[in-house]
Design an enzyme around this catalytic site. Structure first.
Site, PDB file in Angstrom:
ATOM      1  N   GLY A 107       7.655  10.022  58.203  1.00  9.24           N
ATOM      2  CA  GLY A 107       6.438   9.504  57.770  1.00  9.24           C
ATOM      3  C   GLY A 107       5.218  10.448  58.489  1.00  9.24           C
ATOM      4  CG  HIS A 126       7.794  17.311  44.923  1.00  9.83           C
ATOM      5  ND1 HIS A 126       9.161  16.587  44.868  1.00  9.83           N
ATOM      6  CD2 HIS A 126       8.024  18.327  44.052  1.00  9.83           C
ATOM      7  CE1 HIS A 126      10.074  17.701  44.567  1.00  9.83           C
ATOM      8  NE2 HIS A 126       9.457  18.797  44.058  1.00  9.83           N
TER       9      HIS A 126
HETATM   10  C1  GRF Z   1       7.488  15.590  52.266  1.00  8.49           C
HETATM   11  O1  GRF Z   1       7.858  16.984  52.454  1.00  8.49           O
HETATM   12  C2  GRF Z   1       7.326  15.087  51.123  1.00  8.49           C
HETATM   13  O2  GRF Z   1       6.531  16.075  50.036  1.00  8.49           O
HETATM   14  C3  GRF Z   1       8.542  14.732  50.500  1.00  8.49           C
HETATM   15  O3  GRF Z   1       9.535  14.360  51.533  1.00  8.49           O
HETATM   16  C4  GRF Z   1       8.643  14.793  52.645  1.00  8.49           C
HETATM   17  C5  GRF Z   1       8.602  13.577  53.679  1.00  8.49           C
HETATM   18  O4  GRF Z   1       7.997  13.880  54.824  1.00  8.49           O
HETATM   19  N1  GRF Z   1       8.570  13.979  49.367  1.00  8.49           N
HETATM   20  P1  GRF Z   1       7.441  12.866  55.803  1.00  8.49           P
HETATM   21  O5  GRF Z   1       8.219  11.764  55.977  1.00  8.49           O
HETATM   22  O6  GRF Z   1       6.130  12.438  55.384  1.00  8.49           O
HETATM   23  O7  GRF Z   1       7.137  13.559  56.907  1.00  8.49           O
END
Ligand code: GRF
Length: 196
Positions: A17, A116
């Site tokens: 998160g 992404h």
């Molecule tokens: C991020 O790298 C996002 O781009 C991908 O999943 C990861 C999530 O990271 N979809 P976080 O849980 O927000 O730290």
């Protein structure tokens, strides 16, 4: 403030998160005029839920029935209903590892965003930073896009570039991409809000 209601966001995530945190931070320091009304996760122990609780934000686990990647339609239907009842304006996927389908897409047309960790349309899917490294890409980055029924295929809203360095490992590259994600997502949400 001023009697104008700020935009109501829901955030969905499966992991740490950190992007959700960047949204909380942007709201706290006034870069984003919005309110995170609810954070939902398909993992009961995901840290994203803990972050929400620490911010006094409603945090809820969605039971997806033991399926690893499937997002059961009845769960999506119940979620769409709940988010409509909460008058959510925009749904932000932030590390959410399941594909959203018709029940949510139809309830929230052009109102679901995803972040992404690649320069889409290159490298959709999992571990995009590893894909970029393995392909010998000179540049990597991140993309915020509208969500459609495909995997990381919706209309692109904003992108940020990061260099790939000669001694990068998947971990160092992902960390460099995440720094940009945390700047990009709040900015892209602001942009999406202005287009609603
Ligand atoms: C991020 O790298 C996002 O781009 C991908 O999943 C990861 C999530 O990271 N979809 P976080 O849980 O927000 O730290």
């Amino acid at each position: 403030m001023g009697g104008v209601m700020s935009l109501r966001l829901a955030v969905l995530g499966s992991g740490s998160g950190s992007n959700c945190q960047s949204i909380f931070n942007a709201i706290a320091d006034g870069r984003l005029d919005a309110e995170v009304v609810i954070v939902l996760s398909d993992h009961e122990d995901a840290y994203i839920l803990e972050r929400a609780r620490q911010h006094g934000v409603r945090a809820e686990y969605m039971d997806c029935g033991g399926f690893k990647n499937k997002f059961p339609l009845e769960v999506q239907e119940a979620l769409a209903k709940k988010l409509q009842e909460l008058h959510i304006d925009l749904i932000c996927l932030a590390g959410f590892m399941r594909l959203v389908k018709a029940p949510l897409l139809e309830a929230f047309p052009r109102r679901i965003l995803n972040i992404h960790p690649a320069l889409l349309p290159a490298f959709p899917g999992v571990e995009a930073w590893t894909q970029a490294l393995n392909a010998g890409a000179k540049q990597a980055g991140c993309t915020v896009h509208y969500v459609d029924a495909g995997m990381d295929t919706g209309e692109i809203l904003m992108q940020a570039y990061v260099p790939v360095l000669p001694d990068d490992t998947p971990q160092t590259l992902h960390a460099r991409i995440q720094v940009q994600e945390h700047i990009l997502y709040p900015a892209a949400i602001l942009s999406a809000i202005s287009r609603l």
